[in-house]
Design a protein around this motif. Structure first.
Motif, PDB file in Angstrom:
ATOM      1  N   ASP A  16      -2.796   7.992  -4.590  1.00 22.79           N
ATOM      2  CA  ASP A  16      -3.762   7.524  -3.976  1.00 22.79           C
ATOM      3  C   ASP A  16      -5.091   8.025  -4.401  1.00 22.79           C
ATOM      4  OD1 ASP A  16      -5.199   6.066  -2.026  1.00 22.79           O
ATOM      5  OD2 ASP A  16      -4.226   6.627  -0.220  1.00 22.79           O
ATOM      6  N   THR A  66       1.073   4.016  -3.262  1.00 19.89           N
ATOM      7  CA  THR A  66       0.971   5.256  -2.903  1.00 19.89           C
ATOM      8  C   THR A  66       1.955   6.057  -3.684  1.00 19.89           C
ATOM      9  OG1 THR A  66      -0.691   4.801  -0.982  1.00 19.89           O
ATOM     10  CG2 THR A  66       0.291   7.209  -1.514  1.00 19.89           C
ATOM     11  N   LEU A  83     -10.801   1.104  -2.342  1.00 19.34           N
ATOM     12  CA  LEU A  83      -9.637   0.658  -2.869  1.00 19.34           C
ATOM     13  C   LEU A  83      -9.809  -0.793  -2.701  1.00 19.34           C
ATOM     14  CD1 LEU A  83      -6.831   0.867  -4.378  1.00 19.34           C
ATOM     15  CD2 LEU A  83      -5.697   1.072  -1.899  1.00 19.34           C
ATOM     16  N   LEU A 132       0.729  -1.245   0.100  1.00 23.42           N
ATOM     17  CA  LEU A 132       0.012   0.036  -0.024  1.00 23.42           C
ATOM     18  C   LEU A 132       0.865   1.192   0.024  1.00 23.42           C
ATOM     19  CD1 LEU A 132      -2.782  -1.036   2.616  1.00 23.42           C
ATOM     20  CD2 LEU A 132      -3.222  -0.189   0.091  1.00 23.42           C
TER      21      LEU A 132
END
Length: 227
Positions: free
Chosen positions: A179, A174, A184, A170
């Protein structure tokens, strides 16, 4: 690209809570092996059969969320498509959940363009999830295992500890592609194939085994779209 998808009805298995996830973004991560040398060898193996190397490792493919499906029958174009078991992180509101899914892919298109090959197929997703805790890693991540089978034959099997942690992915996602507000869905990569070769078939079974708890499972069949 679509900015939203139809709601996905998910069940939190340990609390029997139901969630209506409305994905604003679908990202499929690739080359996520924790062993970077192994990831490089895999890239070289794929290059040898004509699949171009990724721009970054791990790689992140930003796809249309409408590709996601919890249906047990999916339509594909062509005969050379195959799936694979993947841990899937779902961010819903300010909470994170783990599910099991399949990055079903058109292997003929993959030789020309990886993003296009992934966008050519639905992304099957199991409806059962577990909530990830507030710590750095999912509960017992080091002890989770994943398996897949095609038409009753074992296709993949191994520990998820071979892959990068979802929270690390994650963070890297990003940094790599930015993002987005809203729900998501992030596919977190997969394990090596037991045969070493893609296999094409009709029925796929996926599972993530949770020590001391329920398994996350999904099965689906593929069929050719009518001309």
């Amino acid at each position: 690209m679509s900015t939203s998808a139809s709601p996905l009805r998910m069940r939190v298995v340990d609390t029997d809570e139901y969630l209506d996830v409305r994905p604003a973004r679908l990202v499929v991560a690739g080359y996520t092996a924790r062993d970077e040398a192994a990831a490089r060898r895999h890239i070289e193996e794929l290059a040898a059969i004509g699949i171009p190397p990724p721009a970054t490792v791990p790689a992140f493919y930003d796809l249309d969320p409408s590709l996601l499906t919890t249906e047990r029958s999916v339509a594909v174009d062509g005969e050379a498509t195959s799936g694979e078991v993947e841990p899937v992180v779902i961010r819903h509101g300010d909470r994170l959940f783990l599910a099991v899914g399949s990055d079903h892919t058109d292997r003929e298109r993959e030789r020309l363009d990886i993003t296009s090959s992934k966008a050519a197929c639905p992304k099957p997703l199991g409806t059962d999830v577990i909530e990830l805790d507030a710590g750095t890693d999912p509960p017992n991540w080091e002890h989770l295992t994943a398996e897949s089978a095609i038409d009753g034959h074992p296709y993949q099997s191994g520990p998820l500890s071979a892959l990068r942690h979802p929270r690390e992915l994650l963070h890297r996602m990003t940094s790599a592609i930015g993002d987005v507000a809203g729900d998501l869905v992030l596919f977190c990569g997969t394990l090596p194939l037991l045969t070493g070769d893609f296999v094409y078939g009709s029925r796929w079974l996926l599972s993530i085994e949770l020590p001391g708890g329920p398994s996350l499972t999904h099965d689906y069949t593929v069929h050719q779209r009518s001309s």
